[in-house]
Design a protein around this motif. Structure first.
Motif, PDB file in Angstrom:
ATOM      1  N   LYS A 202       1.124  -1.406   0.000  1.00  0.00           N
ATOM      2  CA  LYS A 202       0.106   0.110   0.002  1.00  0.00           C
ATOM      3  C   LYS A 202       0.948   1.247   0.186  1.00  0.00           C
ATOM      4  CE  LYS A 202      -3.552  -2.545   0.630  1.00  0.00           C
ATOM      5  NZ  LYS A 202      -4.491  -2.763   1.728  1.00  0.00           N
ATOM      6  N   ASP A 203       2.208   1.048   0.366  1.00  0.00           N
ATOM      7  CA  ASP A 203       2.754   2.372   0.455  1.00  0.00           C
ATOM      8  C   ASP A 203       4.665   1.750   0.192  1.00  0.00           C
ATOM      9  OD1 ASP A 203       4.177   1.668   3.087  1.00  0.00           O
ATOM     10  OD2 ASP A 203       1.925   1.943   3.706  1.00  0.00           O
ATOM     11  N   GLU A 204       5.680   2.636   0.216  1.00  0.00           N
ATOM     12  CA  GLU A 204       6.877   2.402   0.162  1.00  0.00           C
ATOM     13  C   GLU A 204       7.807   2.091   1.054  1.00  0.00           C
ATOM     14  OE1 GLU A 204       8.186   4.401  -3.880  1.00  0.00           O
ATOM     15  OE2 GLU A 204       7.088   5.832  -2.697  1.00  0.00           O
ATOM     16  N   ASN A 205       7.000   1.954   2.418  1.00  0.00           N
ATOM     17  CA  ASN A 205       7.704   1.906   3.521  1.00  0.00           C
ATOM     18  C   ASN A 205       7.784   0.532   4.349  1.00  0.00           C
ATOM     19  OD1 ASN A 205       9.014   3.092   5.638  1.00  0.00           O
ATOM     20  ND2 ASN A 205       7.516   3.781   6.747  1.00  0.00           N
ATOM     21  N   HIS A 206       8.618   0.379   5.117  1.00  0.00           N
ATOM     22  CA  HIS A 206       8.851  -0.995   5.895  1.00  0.00           C
ATOM     23  C   HIS A 206       7.945  -0.914   7.199  1.00  0.00           C
ATOM     24  CE1 HIS A 206      12.441   0.436   8.646  1.00  0.00           C
ATOM     25  NE2 HIS A 206      11.500   1.403   8.278  1.00  0.00           N
ATOM     26  N   LYS A 207       8.008  -1.868   7.770  1.00  0.00           N
ATOM     27  CA  LYS A 207       6.751  -2.045   8.873  1.00  0.00           C
ATOM     28  C   LYS A 207       7.604  -2.870  10.077  1.00  0.00           C
ATOM     29  CE  LYS A 207       2.064  -2.589  10.056  1.00  0.00           C
ATOM     30  NZ  LYS A 207       1.002  -3.246   9.872  1.00  0.00           N
ATOM     31  N   PRO A 208       8.626  -2.298  10.692  1.00  0.00           N
ATOM     32  CA  PRO A 208       9.173  -2.791  11.994  1.00  0.00           C
ATOM     33  C   PRO A 208       8.051  -2.490  13.021  1.00  0.00           C
ATOM     34  CG  PRO A 208      10.285  -0.949  11.273  1.00  0.00           C
ATOM     35  CD  PRO A 208       9.436  -1.214  10.119  1.00  0.00           C
ATOM     36  N   GLU A 209       7.827  -3.462  14.009  1.00  0.00           N
ATOM     37  CA  GLU A 209       6.752  -3.042  15.068  1.00  0.00           C
ATOM     38  C   GLU A 209       7.414  -3.836  16.256  1.00  0.00           C
ATOM     39  OE1 GLU A 209       3.523  -6.319  14.477  1.00  0.00           O
ATOM     40  OE2 GLU A 209       3.714  -4.615  12.934  1.00  0.00           O
ATOM     41  N   ILE A 210       6.915  -3.175  17.380  1.00  0.00           N
ATOM     42  CA  ILE A 210       7.283  -3.483  18.872  1.00  0.00           C
ATOM     43  C   ILE A 210       6.236  -3.675  19.615  1.00  0.00           C
ATOM     44  CG2 ILE A 210       8.057  -1.133  19.583  1.00  0.00           C
ATOM     45  CD1 ILE A 210       9.970  -2.568  21.340  1.00  0.00           C
ATOM     46  N   ILE A 211       5.960  -4.435  20.522  1.00  0.00           N
ATOM     47  CA  ILE A 211       4.806  -4.573  21.377  1.00  0.00           C
ATOM     48  C   ILE A 211       5.203  -4.829  22.729  1.00  0.00           C
ATOM     49  CG2 ILE A 211       3.936  -7.061  20.985  1.00  0.00           C
ATOM     50  CD1 ILE A 211       1.071  -6.182  20.892  1.00  0.00           C
ATOM     51  N   VAL A 212       4.531  -4.033  23.640  1.00  0.00           N
ATOM     52  CA  VAL A 212       4.857  -4.026  25.244  1.00  0.00           C
ATOM     53  C   VAL A 212       3.659  -4.707  26.005  1.00  0.00           C
ATOM     54  CG1 VAL A 212       5.565  -2.914  27.271  1.00  0.00           C
ATOM     55  CG2 VAL A 212       6.546  -2.162  25.157  1.00  0.00           C
ATOM     56  N   ALA A 213       3.704  -5.692  26.539  1.00  0.00           N
ATOM     57  CA  ALA A 213       2.531  -6.159  27.150  1.00  0.00           C
ATOM     58  C   ALA A 213       1.961  -5.499  28.463  1.00  0.00           C
ATOM     59  CB  ALA A 213       2.883  -7.611  27.969  1.00  0.00           C
TER      60      ALA A 213
END
Length: 389
Positions: A114-125
């Motif tokens: 949908k776009d030209e970007n990457h999507k690293p992600e972090i989640i904190v419980a």
């Protein structure tokens, strides 16, 4: 400048019926509530709580602020999300250009980029337990897991497929097996694995994989005949306690299972799915970008950078996440690297910046446009901001 913002919960089927409502101290809505987005992403921009209801992207543009490089979320899972991986920035740019040239509509169900970007992600419980499948388990461990299951033909066939061939390493074996399973050619494997996990002869107590088998059994019950069950069987199970975090870099498979968390990601909507979903799965493209290397899940240890201030540094330039345990006795003062969002998750949090002041209760947030921010009161807040470039 402080801009109070809010948003509505998104009712994805995998959402929890209660977790977000409990955090916000209100009655459940009666439908699943999966995510609340805090940011200016055009998919669901936050609203400005100044009586105008303007979307945040418009409000930021009006004061000359560039689009945020990140998106902050409250995420509440009641069942497994789809197994997914995200492309690197180069892969995203190439895939976006390819689909643009092919004329694939950006809102088409089969559109991947949908776009030209990457999507690293972090989640904190935020919940006392947050479970997720992340990354691929070493093959020796997966073979032990399969050997603990009732020996149905499909289970034996999967175990045989996971044996190394010639000079294949673990990554090559997993790449081959995942492509085979997701292609739809392994229906007996899927069916027999589900039966082995859910049948009366399944015995978790003596397997050594009780937690994994419990999660996989629930997946088998929720997604009958879905080949993603086999992919899930190859993945690491992570159980986070409150305040613990995990990171999903480019190419790493992940599927959150249950629990409440604060998620921060690069501002992108590029997702390649690998099962446990009715949505479009492009197997060749997934197999092109997926990382089939094995090893432990990428856990992020918080670093206490000041009393009651904990940084979760994922090492990416798009974002940085900080958790603040606010007290009346010691106000936390933080320099900022750019426009920030402060999200309260417990108690009553007071945010001050540039002469402005706002009080936040759990599940509410404010954008901070200033060189620094002070957070006090009595509660917990998360601060999202651009990473250090």
């Amino acid at each position: 400048m402080l801009i109070p913002i809010s948003n509505s919960a998104r009712d994805y089927a995998w959402g929890s019926d209660t977790l977000i409502a409990e955090l916000q101290g209100r009655e459940p809505s009666g439908t699943p509530e999966a995510e609340i987005w805090f940011g200016d992403h055009p998919g669901s921009p936050s609203r400005v709580d100044d009586g105008t209801g303007r979307p945040l992207d418009r409000a930021l543009a009006e004061v000359g602020v560039e689009p945020l490089p990140y998106l902050l979320k409250l995420l509440a899972a009641g069942m497994s999300l789809s197994i997914q991986a995200h492309p690197s920035r180069d892969q995203a740019a190439e895939g976006f250009a390819r689909e643009e040239q092919a004329g694939v509509p950006r809102d088409a169900a089969e559109r991947l980029y949908k776009d030209e970007n990457h999507k690293p992600e972090i989640i904190v419980a935020l919940s006392e337990r947050f479970r997720a499948l992340v990354g691929l388990r070493p093959l020796a461990e997966t073979r032990r897991l399969l050997s603990s299951l009732p020996g149905r033909p499909g289970v034996r066939a999967l175990a045989a497929a996971l044996d190394e061939v010639d000079d294949e390493d673990d990554a090559a074996v997993l790449h081959r097996v995942m492509g085979w399973v997701l292609s739809g050619e392994a229906t007996e494997v899927v069916d027999d694995l589900a039966a082995a996990l859910t049948g009366a002869d399944a015995d978790d107590a003596t397997s050594g994989f009780a937690a994994e088998r419990a999660v996989l059994r629930r997946i088998a019950e929720q997604f009958p005949a879905d080949p993603g069950l086999v992919v899930a069987t190859l993945m690491n199970l992570v159980e986070l306690s409150r305040g613990e975090a995990l990171f999903a870099p480019a190419g790493v498979l992940h599927a959150y299972q249950d629990g409440l968390g604060v998620e921060l990601m690069a501002a992108s909507d590029n997702v390649l799915r690998g099962g446990l979903t009715p949505k479009h799965i492009d197997v060749p493209e997934l197999m092109r970008i997926v990382d089939t290397g094995t090893g432990p899940a990428p856990i992020v240890e918080p670093d206490e950078i000041a009393p009651g201030v904990f940084s979760y540094d994922a090492g990416v330039p798009d974002f940085r996440l900080v958790r603040v345990e606010a007290t009346f006795e010691a106000v936390a003062e933080m320099p900022l690297t750019g426009p920030a969002i402060v999200l309260a998750t417990t108690g009553d949090v007071v945010v001050e910046a540039g002469g402005d002041r706002v009080e936040l209760v759990p599940g509410t947030a404010a954008v901070v446009i200033a060189a620094s921010v002070a957070i006090g009161g009595a509660g917990e807040a998360f601060v999202a901001q651009p990473g250090r470039r």
